[in-house]
Design a protein around this motif. Sequence first.
Motif, PDB file in Angstrom:
ATOM      1  N   GLN A  24       0.817  -1.215   0.000  1.00 33.46           N
ATOM      2  CA  GLN A  24       0.000   0.000   0.000  1.00 33.46           C
ATOM      3  C   GLN A  24       0.851   1.265   0.000  1.00 33.46           C
ATOM      4  OE1 GLN A  24      -3.522  -0.319   2.771  1.00 33.46           O
ATOM      5  NE2 GLN A  24      -2.475  -2.217   3.378  1.00 33.46           N
ATOM      6  N   ALA A  69       3.570   1.701  -1.650  1.00 36.71           N
ATOM      7  CA  ALA A  69       4.314   1.833  -2.911  1.00 36.71           C
ATOM      8  C   ALA A  69       3.909   3.048  -3.736  1.00 36.71           C
ATOM      9  CB  ALA A  69       4.146   0.557  -3.737  1.00 36.71           C
ATOM     10  N   ASN A  70       2.633   3.403  -3.752  1.00 39.86           N
ATOM     11  CA  ASN A  70       2.170   4.504  -4.601  1.00 39.86           C
ATOM     12  C   ASN A  70       1.858   5.779  -3.833  1.00 39.86           C
ATOM     13  OD1 ASN A  70       2.238   2.872  -6.992  1.00 39.86           O
ATOM     14  ND2 ASN A  70       0.354   1.868  -6.270  1.00 39.86           N
ATOM     15  N   LYS A  71       2.359   5.884  -2.625  1.00 44.90           N
ATOM     16  CA  LYS A  71       2.093   7.064  -1.812  1.00 44.90           C
ATOM     17  C   LYS A  71       3.074   8.196  -2.148  1.00 44.90           C
ATOM     18  CE  LYS A  71      -1.176   5.090   0.614  1.00 44.90           C
ATOM     19  NZ  LYS A  71      -2.593   5.521   0.525  1.00 44.90           N
ATOM     20  N   PRO A  72       2.640   9.469  -1.976  1.00 44.69           N
ATOM     21  CA  PRO A  72       3.540  10.597  -2.229  1.00 44.69           C
ATOM     22  C   PRO A  72       4.457  10.891  -1.043  1.00 44.69           C
ATOM     23  CG  PRO A  72       1.372  11.418  -1.653  1.00 44.69           C
ATOM     24  CD  PRO A  72       1.258   9.916  -1.703  1.00 44.69           C
ATOM     25  N   GLN A 127       7.234   8.900   2.046  1.00 44.69           N
ATOM     26  CA  GLN A 127       8.132   7.759   2.196  1.00 44.69           C
ATOM     27  C   GLN A 127       8.174   7.304   3.662  1.00 44.69           C
ATOM     28  OE1 GLN A 127      11.835   9.256   0.620  1.00 44.69           O
ATOM     29  NE2 GLN A 127      12.130  10.740   2.259  1.00 44.69           N
ATOM     30  N   SER A 175       9.240  -1.758  -1.235  1.00 46.86           N
ATOM     31  CA  SER A 175       8.881  -0.613  -2.064  1.00 46.86           C
ATOM     32  C   SER A 175      10.049   0.354  -2.077  1.00 46.86           C
ATOM     33  CB  SER A 175       7.626   0.058  -1.490  1.00 46.86           C
ATOM     34  OG  SER A 175       7.386   1.286  -2.121  1.00 46.86           O
ATOM     35  N   ASN A 233      10.096   3.448  -1.836  1.00 42.77           N
ATOM     36  CA  ASN A 233       9.949   4.569  -0.912  1.00 42.77           C
ATOM     37  C   ASN A 233       9.863   4.114   0.548  1.00 42.77           C
ATOM     38  OD1 ASN A 233       7.445   3.401  -1.213  1.00 42.77           O
ATOM     39  ND2 ASN A 233       6.307   5.326  -1.125  1.00 42.77           N
ATOM     40  N   ASP A 293      -1.961   8.404   6.171  1.00 40.07           N
ATOM     41  CA  ASP A 293      -2.603   9.213   5.120  1.00 40.07           C
ATOM     42  C   ASP A 293      -3.302  10.434   5.723  1.00 40.07           C
ATOM     43  OD1 ASP A 293      -1.790   7.495   3.146  1.00 40.07           O
ATOM     44  OD2 ASP A 293      -3.764   6.603   2.779  1.00 40.07           O
TER      45      ASP A 293
END
Length: 366
Positions: free
Chosen positions: A211, A213-216, A218, A241, A243, A326
């Motif tokens: 989950q 992996a695609n976050k803005p 790290q 990932s 990041n 998030d």
Amino acid sequence: MKIVVSGGGTGGHVYPALALIRTIKEKHPDTKFLYIGTEKGLEANIVQRENIPFEKIHITGFKRSLSLENIKTVLRFFKGVRECKKKLKQFQPDVVIGTGGYVSAPVVFAAAKLKIPAVIHEQNSVPGLTNKFLSRYVQRVAICFESSKEFFPGEKVILTGNPRASEVIGKKGKGRLDQFGLKENAPTALIFGGSRGARPINEAVIKSLGQFANKPYQILYITGEAHYRDVEEEVSLIGSSPNVAIVPFIHNMEEVLADIEVVVGRAGATSLAEITALGLPSILIPSPYVTNNHQEKNASVLTAAGAAIMIPEKELTSQRLVAAIDEILLDKDKLNSMSEASKNLGMPDASKRLYDVLLSVVNNCR
């Protein structure tokens, strides 16, 4: 001055003591210290590495159930008091400070019987048995949470904060994340389960890797040295990932914290002192395995102020963990408001405050 310091068992008792010693040495390099601890506690290695004179006594804590060991503990306590009286008479300190852990009981009690001024420092919102007992014999009780005041004689209590808070201040400036293969300017969450790590936190993080992996943002994930190899094996099977950086431990934590936007971890008093001194938002997962459930009570102080989100360990899942990160890092207003709330709770001058308490006690007893 000559100062005797005692505190041990865990880093939560030892690191505040060392922070105080460093502050005093900076102000008065000629101050002499003697640290009294146990041979098996964390303090034995850490204190001697700091080149602080160290002497040990043999003492154990009480069992919380009926046990013959408790009789032995009482006998060890009185033997420890006798030993400490000899050490104190030889060193002739101006003041004694106990920072918690059962080892401080015979040291501070011996000081009281010799009419040497003494102070105890309580890091948690709910004090342990040792400091409750010692509060009757000391001149001052220094606390870190207002909520702990009710457990002590009111006229003796003074709010100082935790000296460890003072050690994370002044470490500003970026430039420490590239050593972990992370970007310098990306929002970063630090996930840390304590020096030994925490298996439930590790399990939730491992399940969250896909989950992230695609976050803005790290992740700097510290497993704890005891768990690092197991985590590595699991990650090798499912993949990590780019990041997310995974490391066993970080020794320069006070420097790395300057590059972090949010901290995820336990709610030990020392960690919270560092977090609030820097004004960092946090996601707290209190350890349910501590005395009096004090970590949850510590965390409640931050959540009530709007500085933290608390997730009970039994409710921790990968979905809950990612959602909480998030909630903070993807909402700039939320991040800023929590940062401000955290900063308002911080006491970056805690070490100086505690030193001033020691000075006032010495002067009042002369």
